[in-house]
Write a protein that holds these residues in place. Structure first.
Motif, mmCIF file in Angstrom:
data_model
loop_
_atom_site.group_PDB
_atom_site.id
_atom_site.type_symbol
_atom_site.label_atom_id
_atom_site.label_comp_id
_atom_site.label_asym_id
_atom_site.label_seq_id
_atom_site.Cartn_x
_atom_site.Cartn_y
_atom_site.Cartn_z
ATOM 1 N N PHE A 116 0.832 -1.195 0.000
ATOM 2 C CA PHE A 116 0.000 0.000 0.000
ATOM 3 C C PHE A 116 0.871 1.251 0.000
ATOM 4 O O PHE A 116 1.875 1.333 0.712
ATOM 5 N N ALA A 117 0.451 2.245 -0.754
ATOM 6 C CA ALA A 117 1.259 3.449 -0.927
ATOM 7 C C ALA A 117 1.083 4.457 0.197
ATOM 8 O O ALA A 117 1.812 5.439 0.253
ATOM 9 N N PHE A 118 0.106 4.234 1.071
ATOM 10 C CA PHE A 118 -0.121 5.173 2.174
ATOM 11 C C PHE A 118 -0.654 4.430 3.375
ATOM 12 O O PHE A 118 -1.084 3.279 3.282
ATOM 13 N N ARG A 119 -0.633 5.088 4.516
ATOM 14 C CA ARG A 119 -1.136 4.524 5.775
ATOM 15 C C ARG A 119 -2.250 5.417 6.304
ATOM 16 O O ARG A 119 -2.257 6.627 6.071
ATOM 17 N N MET A 120 -3.181 4.838 7.020
ATOM 18 C CA MET A 120 -4.253 5.596 7.668
ATOM 19 C C MET A 120 -4.452 5.032 9.066
ATOM 20 O O MET A 120 -4.514 3.811 9.239
#
Length: 393
Positions: free
Chosen positions: A347-351
């Protein structure tokens, strides 16, 4: 709950740009239904870099996690009817047919909006859906060439060189992903669906915002550098330099610091801001000559300690073992029914609250056909007849 949990996406796309966009939606929890021919999407069988896999190639696996597969013949009326029924229960409809194909299949925006008025309908194309190039093949290399990106790559005394990866497909996918999220947000606020058009030409031009603006705003003509310093939009020294045992990436270096580290007072006579463009080749050659005198690891340590922006030039094997990559968990791993243990980029981002997740691996062709049609309420006998008549697989 995932941020897109409860949303359904119909994915009628092939190759990379469309499947990558819908996979990102699936990563955020959307129920992505991959609608593919009864023989399966062609990319299942087209080798990527020679990695054919057992039954599914690496490229397909990397672009189709978090999806369910429904294999259906869209040239049959009963096949299209199934898609209409699914569209009536969906939030997003995405296709990347060549302009005109969706109309001929009866899967154009107006036809889909007739069964779901607030649908977010996404059309991905190579050049746009009208205009002089609309019917040209929208392939990555061709778009790199058309948009000037390819002309910037390589050395001045050689031919233009394309990027080593499918940058046009990737930026188009992310543009479509971004547009879908914006359109869903608009629908949440207003109740309105809309048609979204994304094309590779515009996405590639938008990606080159700095480089093209150097020409349009600054009036500086595009050119390629020499082998050491191929990027002509940034002052020297900047580029990939050979070392005693490999290569080193070096960016935005203070020439005074380099002069001290190399023991070369003459290098400090150059002013980076004043001379970095007008004397880029002389500066680059001087830096290159010094960097050949030690190993990559030594320069990483020595120059890094002085605040110089340096980094390794990793192979993919190096990337897989890199400590920061391992710390980040940049790759995901899962067991696939035909391919065994699969590792692909994650995944290219984290949340913090609603992170992207792996819900399921890439499906086999038609793996979920019966399941999906059962959710539509079709009796088992009707589904069996559709199988017998070749409408589904």
């Amino acid at each position: 709950m995932s941020v897109l949990g409860g949303y359904r996406v119909l994915d009628l796309s092939i190759a990379m740009a469309g499947p990558l966009a819908t996979m990102r939606l699936g990563d955020l929890g959307a129920d992505v239904l991959k609608i593919e021919p009864v023989t399966g999407e062609w990319q299942r069988r087209t080798a990527a870099g020679g990695a054919t896999g057992n039954k599914v190639n690496a490229s397909f696996l990397s672009l189709n996690r978090n999806k369910r597969s429904l294999a259906v013949d869209l040239k049959q009326d009963s096949g299209r009817d199934l898609v209409y029924r699914l569209a009536a229960r969906s939030d997003v409809f995405l296709q990347n047919y060549r302009p005109g194909v969706a109309d001929r299949l009866g899967l154009d925006y107006e036809s889909i909006r007739a069964v779901r008025p607030d649908i977010v309908y996404v059309s991905i194309s190579g050049y746009g859906e009208s205009g002089p190039y609309a019917h040209r093949p929208g392939q990555d290399l061709l778009l790199q060439g058309l948009t000037g990106a390819l002309h910037s790559g390589g050395a001045a005394d050689g031919p233009p060189q394309p990027g080593p990866y499918f940058v046009a497909d990737a930026i188009t996918a992310y543009s479509a992903f971004e547009a879908v999220l914006a359109a869903l947000l608009h629908r949440e606020r207003t109740g309105e669906g809309q048609r979204v058009s994304v094309n590779m030409l515009d996405a590639m031009i938008a990606m080159q915002m700095q480089e093209l603006s150097v020409r349009t705003v600054g009036g500086v003509r595009q050119r390629r550098g020499h082998e050491i310093h191929a990027h002509t939009y940034i002052r020297a020294p900047y580029g990939i330099f050979p070392t005693r045992d490999g290569h080193l990436a070096l960016a935005f270096a203070d020439l005074t610091v380099l002069a001290e580290e190399f023991g070369d007072p003459a290098l400090a006579a150059w002013d980076a801001e004043r001379d970095g463009f007008t004397h880029r080749e002389e500066i680059s050659r001087a830096v290159a000559a010094h960097l050949l005198g030690d190993t990559t690891e030594s320069w990483l340590r020595r120059l890094g300690a002085r605040g110089v922006w340096v980094g390794p030039v990793n192979s993919y094997e190096d990337v897989l073992e890199d400590p920061q990559v391992l710390h980040n968990g940049s790759f995901i791993h899962y067991e696939h029914p035909t391919e065994g243990k699969v590792t692909t980029p994650g995944f290219a981002f984290r949340m913090d609250r609603t992170p992207p997740e792996l819900h399921r691996g890439a499906p086999t062709c038609g793996e979920h056909t019966t399941e999906i049609l059962g959710e539509l309420g079709l009796p088992a006998g009707v589904i069996e007849d559709l199988f017998v008549n070749g409408v589904i697989a």
